[in-house]
Design a protein around this motif. Structure first.
Motif, short mmCIF file in Angstrom:
data_model
loop_
_atom_site.label_atom_id
_atom_site.label_comp_id
_atom_site.label_asym_id
_atom_site.label_seq_id
_atom_site.Cartn_x
_atom_site.Cartn_y
_atom_site.Cartn_z
N MET A 234 0.82 -1.21 0.00
CA MET A 234 0.00 0.00 0.00
C MET A 234 0.86 1.26 0.00
O MET A 234 0.45 2.29 -0.53
CB MET A 234 -0.94 0.01 1.20
CG MET A 234 -2.12 -0.95 1.09
SD MET A 234 -3.22 -0.59 -0.32
CE MET A 234 -2.60 -1.74 -1.56
N ARG A 235 2.04 1.19 0.58
CA ARG A 235 2.93 2.36 0.52
C ARG A 235 3.27 2.68 -0.93
O ARG A 235 3.31 3.86 -1.32
CB ARG A 235 4.19 2.11 1.34
CG ARG A 235 3.95 2.10 2.84
CD ARG A 235 5.25 2.20 3.60
NE ARG A 235 6.04 0.97 3.55
CZ ARG A 235 5.93 -0.02 4.42
NH1 ARG A 235 5.07 0.06 5.42
NH2 ARG A 235 6.71 -1.09 4.33
N GLU A 237 1.45 1.73 -3.63
CA GLU A 237 0.24 2.12 -4.34
C GLU A 237 -0.18 3.54 -4.03
O GLU A 237 -0.54 4.31 -4.92
CB GLU A 237 -0.91 1.16 -3.99
CG GLU A 237 -1.17 0.14 -5.05
CD GLU A 237 -2.56 -0.48 -4.97
OE1 GLU A 237 -2.71 -1.54 -5.55
OE2 GLU A 237 -3.49 0.09 -4.36
N ARG A 238 -0.18 3.88 -2.74
CA ARG A 238 -0.71 5.18 -2.33
C ARG A 238 0.21 6.32 -2.71
O ARG A 238 -0.19 7.49 -2.62
CB ARG A 238 -0.95 5.17 -0.82
CG ARG A 238 -2.10 4.27 -0.41
CD ARG A 238 -2.18 4.06 1.09
NE ARG A 238 -3.26 3.14 1.44
CZ ARG A 238 -3.48 2.65 2.65
NH1 ARG A 238 -2.68 3.01 3.66
NH2 ARG A 238 -4.47 1.80 2.87
N SER A 239 1.41 6.02 -3.12
CA SER A 239 2.32 7.06 -3.59
C SER A 239 2.51 6.95 -5.09
O SER A 239 1.96 7.75 -5.85
CB SER A 239 3.66 6.98 -2.84
OG SER A 239 4.22 5.68 -2.95
N PHE A 242 -0.60 6.74 -7.52
CA PHE A 242 -1.39 7.96 -7.59
C PHE A 242 -0.70 9.07 -8.38
O PHE A 242 -1.32 10.09 -8.69
CB PHE A 242 -1.78 8.41 -6.19
CG PHE A 242 -3.03 7.73 -5.71
CD1 PHE A 242 -4.25 8.36 -5.81
CD2 PHE A 242 -2.98 6.44 -5.23
CE1 PHE A 242 -5.41 7.72 -5.42
CE2 PHE A 242 -4.13 5.79 -4.83
CZ PHE A 242 -5.35 6.43 -4.92
N ALA A 312 -0.44 8.77 3.98
CA ALA A 312 -1.87 9.09 4.06
C ALA A 312 -2.16 10.50 3.56
O ALA A 312 -3.14 10.73 2.85
CB ALA A 312 -2.36 8.92 5.49
N LYS A 315 -1.97 10.30 -0.30
CA LYS A 315 -3.08 9.59 -0.94
C LYS A 315 -4.36 10.40 -0.86
O LYS A 315 -5.09 10.56 -1.84
CB LYS A 315 -3.26 8.23 -0.28
CG LYS A 315 -4.07 7.22 -1.10
CD LYS A 315 -5.57 7.39 -0.93
CE LYS A 315 -6.33 6.35 -1.74
NZ LYS A 315 -7.79 6.53 -1.66
N SER A 358 -7.32 1.53 -2.56
CA SER A 358 -6.06 1.71 -1.81
C SER A 358 -6.27 2.36 -0.45
O SER A 358 -5.37 3.01 0.08
CB SER A 358 -5.04 2.53 -2.63
OG SER A 358 -4.75 1.91 -3.86
N SER A 361 -10.74 7.62 1.50
CA SER A 361 -10.34 8.94 2.01
C SER A 361 -10.60 9.04 3.51
O SER A 361 -9.82 9.66 4.25
CB SER A 361 -11.09 10.05 1.28
OG SER A 361 -10.60 10.19 -0.05
N GLN A 364 -7.81 7.37 5.29
CA GLN A 364 -6.60 8.21 5.28
C GLN A 364 -6.69 9.30 6.35
O GLN A 364 -5.71 9.63 7.01
CB GLN A 364 -6.38 8.83 3.89
CG GLN A 364 -6.30 7.83 2.75
CD GLN A 364 -5.39 6.66 3.03
OE1 GLN A 364 -4.24 6.81 3.42
NE2 GLN A 364 -5.92 5.45 2.84
#
Length: 374
Positions: A234-235, A237-239, A242, A312, A315, A358, A361, A364
């Motif tokens: 997820m680190r 994906e979320r960076s 995006f 967070a 994302k 991912s 909101s 996050q």
């Protein structure tokens, strides 16, 4: 902090921008042909080790290349499909698999010869990933998997599934294990592709496991390490993933500027109207703040100094900015936003799921609050 791009990073951006503009965005080609084109660009292996067939980019360079792809290719569904394969399937194996598993699987994923899918979400375990009901029972040198994953992107075309299952319920977070499961494993059933209005070129389906036998050698990492492996994916994906929305926002701003300066209403260009010019100014401000947050998060990720708070913030702000920017573009283009002359409506539709996948909101915001000690 150095805000300049080195030659390798700029070359990656330029090559990806040119190549992504040549990608077919109509969805008329078979999906495997789209994937082959993405693989030829190197999208399927951006951050994978060079010795395993990837490009060997660090997070910052990979994100820079992904931004270019998002700017050049209006098919966010295709990009999401390829990048979910990379960051949620291939990277966990590359980072956590043993040498044998890495050498067996990562080269196939890096070149796009094999398509990967990530099986984590269940009906009762979406945001609450600790509530998984899919189980894996150890029997000698095998595990028996049972359960259903409810929304698996790429499942209808995947060759390899990265599956998270409970191996020891008593240990909670530490009782989840990650498995690399072949699509043709007996007992694995992939449902019909979902019909969905957004990210349409990323196929998704349920996956059911009924006494599916998976060798213990297919455990990624160690038994009980699954939750940590998922968080590491997820680190990425979320960076990095995006960053595609940064590219999309950049493209929408370019289109909006051209539209505002070229279209006349009441005898003057739209750009002369303060309501229009200020809206575009806000779009630009939103993009640049998202870009700074995202690239800082990637820089910290490369240095091993990242925190859940950094990821967070990135994302949340990028997802919400992508939606608002697409809404602003639709307002500026008015009726023509919904015609075949522009990609505005498609961009808006494809931006909306960014608020959900991912990690929503709302999740996050919870992570940000926790990071602040609240």
């Amino acid at each position: 902090m150095d805000f300049s791009w080195n030659d390798r990073q700029q070359a990656a951006y330029d090559r990806m921008l040119t190549g992504s503009r040549a990608l077919d965005a109509t969805g008329s080609l078979p999906l495997r042909d789209h994937w082959r084109a993405c693989a030829d660009l190197g999208l399927t292996g951006l951050s994978l080790p060079e010795e395993l067939g990837g490009q060997g980019y660090d997070a910052l360079t990979a994100a820079r290349a992904v931004e270019a792809a998002g700017r050049g290719c209006p098919d966010m569904g295709l990009l999401f499909s390829v990048l979910a394969h990379l960051f949620a399937t291939a990277m966990p194996i590359a980072e956590h698999g043993d040498d044998r598993l890495r050498k067996e699987l990562v080269p196939l994923l890096a070149t796009g010869e094999a398509i990967g899918a990530n099986g984590i979400t269940e009906e009762e375990a979406g945001s609450d990933v600790t509530a998984l009901r899919t189980t894996a029972e150890r029997r000698g040198d095998q595990y028996i998997l049972n359960g259903t994953k409810s929304f698996v992107s790429n499942a209808p075309v995947a060759d390899l599934l990265l599956v998270y299952a409970v191996t020891d319920p008593a240990f909670g977070f530490l009782g989840v294990t990650c498995f690399a499961v072949d699509r043709d494993t007996p007992g694995v059933t992939i449902g019909a592709p979902f019909v969905k209005p957004a990210l349409t070129t990323c196929p998704a389906a349920t996956v059911t496991f009924t006494d599916a036998v998976v060798p213990a050698a297919r455990v990624v990492g160690r038994p009980g390490q699954g939750a940590a492996i998922f968080q590491s994916s997820m680190r990425w994906e979320r960076s990095c993933l995006f960053a595609a929305y940064l590219g999309q926002m950049d493209h929408l701003i370019d289109e909006s500027v051209q539209h505002a300066t070229g279209r006349r209403q009441f005898g003057q260009p739209l750009a002369d109207r303060q309501a229009v010019s200020h809206r575009i100014a806000e779009m630009k401000l939103r993009l640049e703040t998202a870009r700074l947050l995202l690239y800082r998060a990637c820089w910290l990720l490369d240095r091993g100094e990242h925190t859940p708070l950094d990821i967070a913030l990135t994302k949340l702000h990028t997802a919400e900015s992508a939606i608002q920017t697409a809404l602003d573009a639709a307002q500026l283009f008015a009726g023509s936003a919904y015609s075949n002359r522009t990609d505005i409506a498609r961009a808006l539709t494809d931006a909306l799921p960014a608020r959900t996948f991912s990690g929503t909101s709302d999740i996050q915001r919870e992570l940000i609050a926790k990071g602040l000690g609240l």
